[in-house]
Motif scaffolding. Sequence first.
Motif, short mmCIF file in Angstrom:
data_model
loop_
_atom_site.label_atom_id
_atom_site.label_comp_id
_atom_site.label_asym_id
_atom_site.label_seq_id
_atom_site.Cartn_x
_atom_site.Cartn_y
_atom_site.Cartn_z
N GLN A 128 -7.06 9.83 -4.85
CA GLN A 128 -5.94 10.92 -4.81
C GLN A 128 -6.31 12.08 -5.47
O GLN A 128 -5.93 13.01 -4.51
CB GLN A 128 -4.76 10.07 -5.48
CG GLN A 128 -4.09 9.17 -4.26
CD GLN A 128 -2.88 8.61 -5.10
OE1 GLN A 128 -2.64 8.34 -6.09
NE2 GLN A 128 -1.77 8.63 -4.16
N ARG A 134 -3.92 10.49 2.18
CA ARG A 134 -2.75 10.97 2.22
C ARG A 134 -1.76 10.14 1.36
O ARG A 134 -2.35 9.02 0.79
CB ARG A 134 -1.99 10.98 3.48
CG ARG A 134 -2.70 11.98 4.42
CD ARG A 134 -1.97 12.01 5.99
NE ARG A 134 -2.53 12.66 6.76
CZ ARG A 134 -2.32 12.90 7.84
NH1 ARG A 134 -1.13 12.24 8.49
NH2 ARG A 134 -2.96 13.75 8.82
N ASP A 135 -0.56 10.49 1.01
CA ASP A 135 0.38 9.70 0.23
C ASP A 135 0.20 8.17 0.61
O ASP A 135 0.41 8.04 1.93
CB ASP A 135 1.86 10.20 0.14
CG ASP A 135 1.72 11.25 -0.65
OD1 ASP A 135 0.90 11.37 -1.68
OD2 ASP A 135 3.00 11.98 -0.50
N TYR A 136 0.79 7.22 -0.30
CA TYR A 136 0.63 5.97 0.29
C TYR A 136 1.49 5.06 -1.06
O TYR A 136 1.69 5.62 -1.99
CB TYR A 136 -0.64 5.20 0.31
CG TYR A 136 -1.33 5.10 -0.84
CD1 TYR A 136 -1.35 4.23 -1.86
CD2 TYR A 136 -2.40 6.39 -1.11
CE1 TYR A 136 -2.10 4.09 -2.82
CE2 TYR A 136 -3.18 6.03 -2.09
CZ TYR A 136 -3.06 5.25 -3.07
OH TYR A 136 -3.85 5.15 -4.16
N ASP A 137 2.34 4.11 -0.55
CA ASP A 137 3.02 3.14 -1.45
C ASP A 137 2.21 2.04 -1.99
O ASP A 137 2.31 1.43 -2.83
CB ASP A 137 4.30 2.72 -0.73
CG ASP A 137 5.23 4.13 -0.61
OD1 ASP A 137 5.07 4.98 -1.31
OD2 ASP A 137 5.80 4.12 0.34
N ARG A 138 1.36 1.58 -0.99
CA ARG A 138 0.71 0.24 -1.19
C ARG A 138 -0.79 0.26 -0.61
O ARG A 138 -0.74 0.96 0.41
CB ARG A 138 1.65 -0.88 -0.35
CG ARG A 138 1.17 -2.34 -0.51
CD ARG A 138 1.99 -3.20 -0.14
NE ARG A 138 1.50 -4.49 -0.05
CZ ARG A 138 1.05 -5.48 1.01
NH1 ARG A 138 1.37 -4.70 2.14
NH2 ARG A 138 0.44 -6.37 1.08
N THR A 162 -0.41 1.76 3.06
CA THR A 162 0.86 1.81 3.99
C THR A 162 1.78 2.77 3.04
O THR A 162 1.67 2.92 1.85
CB THR A 162 1.38 0.36 3.93
OG1 THR A 162 1.49 -0.08 2.86
CG2 THR A 162 0.50 -0.29 4.97
N LYS A 163 2.57 3.41 3.89
CA LYS A 163 3.75 4.11 3.36
C LYS A 163 5.06 3.72 4.01
O LYS A 163 5.28 3.57 5.27
CB LYS A 163 3.51 5.74 3.37
CG LYS A 163 4.68 6.56 2.92
CD LYS A 163 4.09 7.66 2.01
CE LYS A 163 5.21 8.58 1.63
NZ LYS A 163 5.52 8.52 0.24
N GLU A 164 5.98 3.40 3.07
CA GLU A 164 7.40 3.07 3.55
C GLU A 164 7.91 4.20 4.63
O GLU A 164 7.81 5.30 4.21
CB GLU A 164 8.21 2.86 2.49
CG GLU A 164 8.02 1.62 1.66
CD GLU A 164 8.15 0.42 2.65
OE1 GLU A 164 9.09 0.27 3.50
OE2 GLU A 164 7.24 -0.61 2.58
N GLU A 167 10.29 8.04 3.58
CA GLU A 167 10.18 8.47 2.26
C GLU A 167 9.46 9.74 2.09
O GLU A 167 8.58 10.08 3.00
CB GLU A 167 9.29 7.61 1.26
CG GLU A 167 10.23 6.34 0.99
CD GLU A 167 9.42 5.43 -0.17
OE1 GLU A 167 8.40 5.86 -0.50
OE2 GLU A 167 9.75 3.94 0.12
#
Length: 167
Positions: A128, A134-138, A162-164, A167
């Motif tokens: 990161q 890129r941004d991710y949550d999981r 994955t990203k919700e 958000e």
Amino acid sequence: TPKAAPPAEPANMAQIEGSLAPVLAALEATRVDMVRQIKAREVSRIPLGAGAGLLFWIFTQFGKDPSGIFDLFLFVGAGGFGGHIWASYKLGERYRRLYKERVLPQLAAQFGALSYRPAVMPDMGVLQEQYIFRDYDRVVAEDELFGTYRGLSLSIVDLRLTKEAGE
């Protein structure tokens, strides 16, 4: 400019097939047995799922907007399909894992000192910081090919980021 050496070629197909034949034969026997087990499970689980769909449809009949006949078929069909998933999921996952553990290491080895293993999670913080993703949550790391190829240490990890939404 000097040309780069061509990449190492895997062993010819006959050699690969020959080395994998015993493993693939054993896996096929396991697959046939698992299909038999799934069919035996489906005998009870599909009707149970369909029955659950029927009960749900009956329950909806007591509400303000009762479900129609199309919904009956939809609920019973979805319940029956759920019964099929219930009967087959664990065995299917076990077969998938067996395939990866028995076949993929041998295939990878055809390209040199490479092998397969369940993934070792890479340091996502470093990746990161370097803006690799890129941004991710999981993050889920499932499979990894690792070893040495033409003198270069190598680790290829199958990552799912994955990203919700929203958000």
